[in-house]
Design a protein around this motif. Structure first.
Motif, PDB file in Angstrom:
ATOM      1  N   ASP A 295     -10.807  54.271  89.853  1.00  0.00           N
ATOM      2  CA  ASP A 295     -10.855  52.880  90.314  1.00  0.00           C
ATOM      3  C   ASP A 295     -11.437  51.912  89.290  1.00  0.00           C
ATOM      4  OD1 ASP A 295      -9.836  53.920  92.661  1.00  0.00           O
ATOM      5  OD2 ASP A 295     -11.773  53.912  93.686  1.00  0.00           O
ATOM      6  N   THR A 296     -12.405  52.345  88.506  1.00  0.00           N
ATOM      7  CA  THR A 296     -13.057  51.435  87.556  1.00  0.00           C
ATOM      8  C   THR A 296     -12.589  51.626  86.119  1.00  0.00           C
ATOM      9  OG1 THR A 296     -14.926  52.923  87.171  1.00  0.00           O
ATOM     10  CG2 THR A 296     -15.140  51.339  88.999  1.00  0.00           C
TER      11      THR A 296
ATOM     12  N   LYS B 142     -11.479  48.368  84.293  1.00  0.00           N
ATOM     13  CA  LYS B 142     -12.642  47.488  84.094  1.00  0.00           C
ATOM     14  C   LYS B 142     -13.557  48.051  82.999  1.00  0.00           C
ATOM     15  CE  LYS B 142     -15.811  47.386  87.247  1.00  0.00           C
ATOM     16  NZ  LYS B 142     -16.631  47.205  88.438  1.00  0.00           N
ATOM     17  N   ASP B 143     -13.741  49.356  82.989  1.00  0.00           N
ATOM     18  CA  ASP B 143     -14.577  49.990  81.975  1.00  0.00           C
ATOM     19  C   ASP B 143     -13.952  49.868  80.583  1.00  0.00           C
ATOM     20  OD1 ASP B 143     -16.312  50.699  84.024  1.00  0.00           O
ATOM     21  OD2 ASP B 143     -15.464  52.719  84.226  1.00  0.00           O
TER      22      ASP B 143
ATOM     23  N   SER C 195     -15.920  59.035  85.415  1.00  0.00           N
ATOM     24  CA  SER C 195     -17.102  58.182  85.537  1.00  0.00           C
ATOM     25  C   SER C 195     -17.228  57.380  84.245  1.00  0.00           C
ATOM     26  CB  SER C 195     -18.368  58.998  85.780  1.00  0.00           C
ATOM     27  OG  SER C 195     -18.683  59.775  84.654  1.00  0.00           O
ATOM     28  N   ALA C 196     -17.776  56.184  84.351  1.00  0.00           N
ATOM     29  CA  ALA C 196     -17.897  55.290  83.197  1.00  0.00           C
ATOM     30  C   ALA C 196     -18.743  55.906  82.089  1.00  0.00           C
ATOM     31  CB  ALA C 196     -18.477  53.951  83.631  1.00  0.00           C
TER      32      ALA C 196
END
Length: 124
Positions: free
Chosen positions: A30-31, A34-35, A92-93
């Protein structure tokens, strides 16, 4: 430079969609966009994958090899933040660079000596 960065971003977004098509294996994405937008220098890593889109699907069939990489004395520290479960990779970022290195198939083992090392993939 901006034109090249824009081109890399476009290719990166295409690759992100390919990851999302394999959402059972590549989880929690999901991120990811954006990351990447926070670290645009990493667009190029995904642009490299865009040249070999089948790699995304092929890697998703080799969870056992990824587990071996995470346990390997050579790669254990490098991939310590990369989370995996019984179905695949959990994004994970904090493991973004590790995720991209793995997708670009940087962990390798010599066919001759058996030595493990990180390598750059040749451009095709």
């Amino acid at each position: 430079m901006f034109g090249l960065l824009s081109e890399y971003r476009t290719k990166a977004l295409t690759v992100v969609k390919l990851f999302q098509n394999e959402k059972a294996f590549y989880q929690n994405l999901d991120t990811l966009v954006k990351d990447l937008d926070k670290r645009p220098v990493l667009y190029r890593s995904l642009a490299k994958i865009a040249k070999r889109p089948k790699t995304i699907s092929r890697i998703s069939h080799h969870l056992d090899k990824i587990i071996e990489i995470k346990k390997s004395p050579t790669f254990k520290e490098k991939y310590k933040d990369l989370e995996i479960n019984d179905k695949g990779i959990v994004y994970s970022a904090n493991a973004l660079s590790q995720f991209l290195d793995l997708m670009n198939e940087k962990p390798v083992q010599s066919l001759i000596t058996g030595d493990e090392f990180s390598a750059e993939r040749e451009e095709e």
